[in-house]
Design a protein around this motif. Structure first.
Motif, short mmCIF file in Angstrom:
data_model
loop_
_atom_site.label_atom_id
_atom_site.label_comp_id
_atom_site.label_asym_id
_atom_site.label_seq_id
_atom_site.Cartn_x
_atom_site.Cartn_y
_atom_site.Cartn_z
N PRO A 1 36.60 32.45 46.01
CA PRO A 1 35.26 32.76 45.48
C PRO A 1 35.21 34.09 44.71
N GLU A 2 35.95 35.10 45.21
CA GLU A 2 35.95 36.42 44.57
C GLU A 2 36.42 36.33 43.12
N ARG A 3 37.27 35.33 42.87
CA ARG A 3 37.80 35.16 41.51
C ARG A 3 36.64 34.95 40.52
N ALA A 4 35.61 34.24 40.99
CA ALA A 4 34.45 33.97 40.12
C ALA A 4 33.81 35.28 39.66
N LEU A 5 33.67 36.19 40.61
CA LEU A 5 33.02 37.47 40.31
C LEU A 5 33.89 38.28 39.34
N LEU A 6 35.19 38.33 39.63
CA LEU A 6 36.09 39.11 38.78
C LEU A 6 36.15 38.52 37.38
N ASP A 7 36.23 37.19 37.30
CA ASP A 7 36.31 36.55 35.98
C ASP A 7 35.00 36.71 35.20
N LEU A 8 33.90 36.66 35.92
CA LEU A 8 32.59 36.85 35.26
C LEU A 8 32.50 38.27 34.70
N ARG A 9 32.85 39.25 35.52
CA ARG A 9 32.81 40.65 35.06
C ARG A 9 33.71 40.83 33.84
N SER A 10 34.90 40.27 33.93
CA SER A 10 35.87 40.44 32.86
C SER A 10 35.45 39.69 31.59
N ILE B 1 27.43 50.69 37.62
CA ILE B 1 26.61 51.84 37.99
C ILE B 1 25.99 51.58 39.35
N ARG B 2 26.29 52.44 40.32
CA ARG B 2 25.79 52.24 41.68
C ARG B 2 25.03 53.48 42.16
N PRO B 3 23.71 53.48 42.02
CA PRO B 3 22.91 54.63 42.43
C PRO B 3 22.76 54.71 43.95
N VAL C 1 29.92 55.77 39.19
CA VAL C 1 30.24 55.02 37.98
C VAL C 1 31.66 54.49 38.18
N ARG C 2 31.71 53.20 38.44
CA ARG C 2 32.98 52.57 38.79
C ARG C 2 33.53 51.79 37.59
N GLU C 3 34.77 52.06 37.21
CA GLU C 3 35.41 51.24 36.16
C GLU C 3 35.58 49.86 36.78
N LEU D 1 43.90 48.01 39.60
CA LEU D 1 44.58 47.08 40.52
C LEU D 1 43.94 45.70 40.56
N TYR D 2 42.64 45.63 40.30
CA TYR D 2 41.96 44.34 40.35
C TYR D 2 42.47 43.38 39.29
N PHE D 3 42.94 43.93 38.17
CA PHE D 3 43.29 43.06 37.05
C PHE D 3 44.75 43.16 36.62
N GLY E 1 36.40 53.22 43.35
CA GLY E 1 34.95 53.06 43.23
C GLY E 1 34.41 52.04 44.22
N ASP E 2 35.18 50.99 44.43
CA ASP E 2 34.79 49.96 45.40
C ASP E 2 34.67 50.60 46.79
N ILE E 3 35.67 51.37 47.16
CA ILE E 3 35.72 51.94 48.51
C ILE E 3 34.69 53.07 48.66
N PRO F 1 23.68 43.35 44.19
CA PRO F 1 23.80 44.35 45.26
C PRO F 1 25.27 44.72 45.40
N ILE F 2 25.55 45.89 45.97
CA ILE F 2 26.97 46.27 46.09
C ILE F 2 27.61 45.64 47.33
N HIS F 3 26.78 45.08 48.22
CA HIS F 3 27.34 44.51 49.45
C HIS F 3 27.87 43.10 49.22
C1 IPM Z 1 31.98 44.71 45.23
C2 IPM Z 1 32.71 43.69 46.09
C3 IPM Z 1 33.70 42.93 45.23
C4 IPM Z 1 34.67 43.94 44.65
C5 IPM Z 1 34.44 41.81 45.97
C6 IPM Z 1 33.50 40.78 46.52
C7 IPM Z 1 35.49 41.15 45.10
O1 IPM Z 1 33.31 44.31 47.18
O2 IPM Z 1 31.28 44.31 44.28
O3 IPM Z 1 32.09 45.90 45.52
O4 IPM Z 1 35.65 44.31 45.32
O5 IPM Z 1 34.44 44.38 43.53
#
Ligand code: IPM
Ligand code: MG
Length: 363
Positions: free
Chosen positions: A88-97, A105-107, A134-136, A141-143, A247-249, A279-281
């Motif tokens: 499922p995460e692939r969908a998010l990464l591919d959509l972003r890319s 931007i995460r306030p 401000v997360r790249e 590593l994600y890509f 930025g994720d962490i 949302p960031i969660h």
């Molecule tokens: C986020 C999430 C995602 C990420 C996951 C779901 C792939 O943790 O948006 O921060 O790591 O970017």
């Protein structure tokens, strides 16, 4: 104003929180005479279940054609065993890319009503907590290339490549400095330049870009130190700019200082085309389907959409004020609930925010 919003509910608590955000947007339409067309699309694990793909091409096409994209969350243990390109995460990464959304931007801001929900001591909170990560979002590593293979000793080995080019660093640096100019004019660039080549390049480019912004107070910070400083004294931060994984962490860590990760919205933008508001969660599968999730992060993401994608600052402000008012009256979802507050469900929280919107829009 007429706008087309691509809506991806996703998995886990995704459908519950997105329902509340759409409820809030609908209330804004009624109050201000706008017309939002919602295009509900499949992505993530639920898309895999129905179509065999986490990001059906139709979903991507519809997102590209929309004015903006609203997303809940994707993922869950049900799909853990899938091959990596089907996760499922692939969908998010591919959509972003695919949408070129390099800037996330995460306030992270403490609302006064949540002071006691924060794990930080009040002496630290009194100094202030209002920062933006401000997360790249489409590099690092994600890509980078990743593979699992058997090495010459017959042992299984795995690797992920961390790559950044000058132009990728420069554009996210520009985003961070421009944002800082509208805020308290402090940029902290976070890296691991004492170890990583990619971080040394990151730092070099940041230093070049900072020359264009003499008013901005700039400093470099190692990521381990930043993790500590966020707890020690978050008031020192205004804009934190960093690569994708850091930025994720760090944004999860920073979010918790406000009481809950369930409070923090985000927007992802590129140089053109629709942005993604989420949302960031994550999808919180452990509490899915129970109507106890916190919809505020998604509702505030919708507010960011109104402000930044649709140029509707008043409508956006009304949502933000409505959220603060409801929390100020002592209503709280389970994640931010402490003694003395009134615990409410996900849908009830959405209803309360809608009621406040109606009152505020008439004022
Ligand atoms: C986020 C999430 C995602 C990420 C996951 C779901 C792939 O943790 O948006 O921060 O790591 O970017
Ligand atoms: Mg994350």
């Amino acid at each position: 104003m007429n706008k087309k919003i691509a809506v991806i509910s996703g998995d886990g608590i995704g459908p519950e929180i997105v329902t509340e955000a759409v409820k809030v947007l609908t209330r804004i339409e009624e109050a201000f005479g706008h017309h939002f067309e919602y295009d509900f699309l499949l992505a993530g694990g639920s898309a895999f279940d129905q179509t065999g793909l986490p990001l059906p091409s139709e979903t991507l096409q519809h997102c590209k054609e929309a004015d903006s994209v609203l997303l809940g969350a994707v993922g869950g243990p049900k799909w853990d065993g899938l091959e990596k390109h089907l996760r499922p995460e692939r969908a998010l990464l591919d959509l972003r890319s695919a949408l070129g959304l390099y800037a996330n931007i995460r306030p992270v801001k403490l609302m006064s009503a949540l002071r006691s929900a924060s794990p930080l001591k009040s002496a630290i909170l009194e100094k202030g907590l209002d920062l933006v990560v401000v997360r790249e979002l489409i590099g690092g590593l994600y890509f980078g290339e990743r593979k699992t293979y058997v090495n010459s000793k017959g042992e299984t080995e795995a690797q992920d490549l961390l790559v950044y080019s000058e132009s990728e660093i420069r554009r996210i640096a520009e985003t961070a400095f421009r944002l800082a100019m509208q805020r308290r004019k402090i940029v902290t660039s976070v890296d691991k330049a004492n170890v990583l080549d990619s971080s040394r390049l990151w730092r070099r480019i940041m230093h070049q870009v900072k020359e264009k912004y003499p008013e901005v107070k700039y400093n470099d910070m190692l990521v381990d130190n930043c993790a500590m400083q966020l707890i020690h004294d978050p008031s020192q931060f205004d804009v934190i700019v960093t690569e994708n994984l850091f930025g994720d962490i760090l944004s999860d860590e920073a979010s918790m200082l406000t009481g809950s990760i369930g409070m923090i919205p985000s927007m992802s933008t590129g140089s053109e085309g629709p942005g993604l508001y989420e949302p960031i969660h994550g999808s919180a599968p452990d509490i899915a389907g129970q109507n106890i999730a916190n919809p505020v992060a998604t509702i505030l993401s919708a507010a960011m959409m109104l402000r930044f994608a649709f140029d509707m600052p008043r409508e956006s402000q009304i949502i933000e004020t409505a959220v603060e008012k409801v929390l100020g009256k002592g209503y709280a979802t389970a994640d931010i609930h402490i003694e003395g507050k009134t615990q409410v469900s996900c849908s009830h929280m959405g209803d309360l925010i809608c009621e406040e919107i109606t009152v505020l829009a008439k004022a």
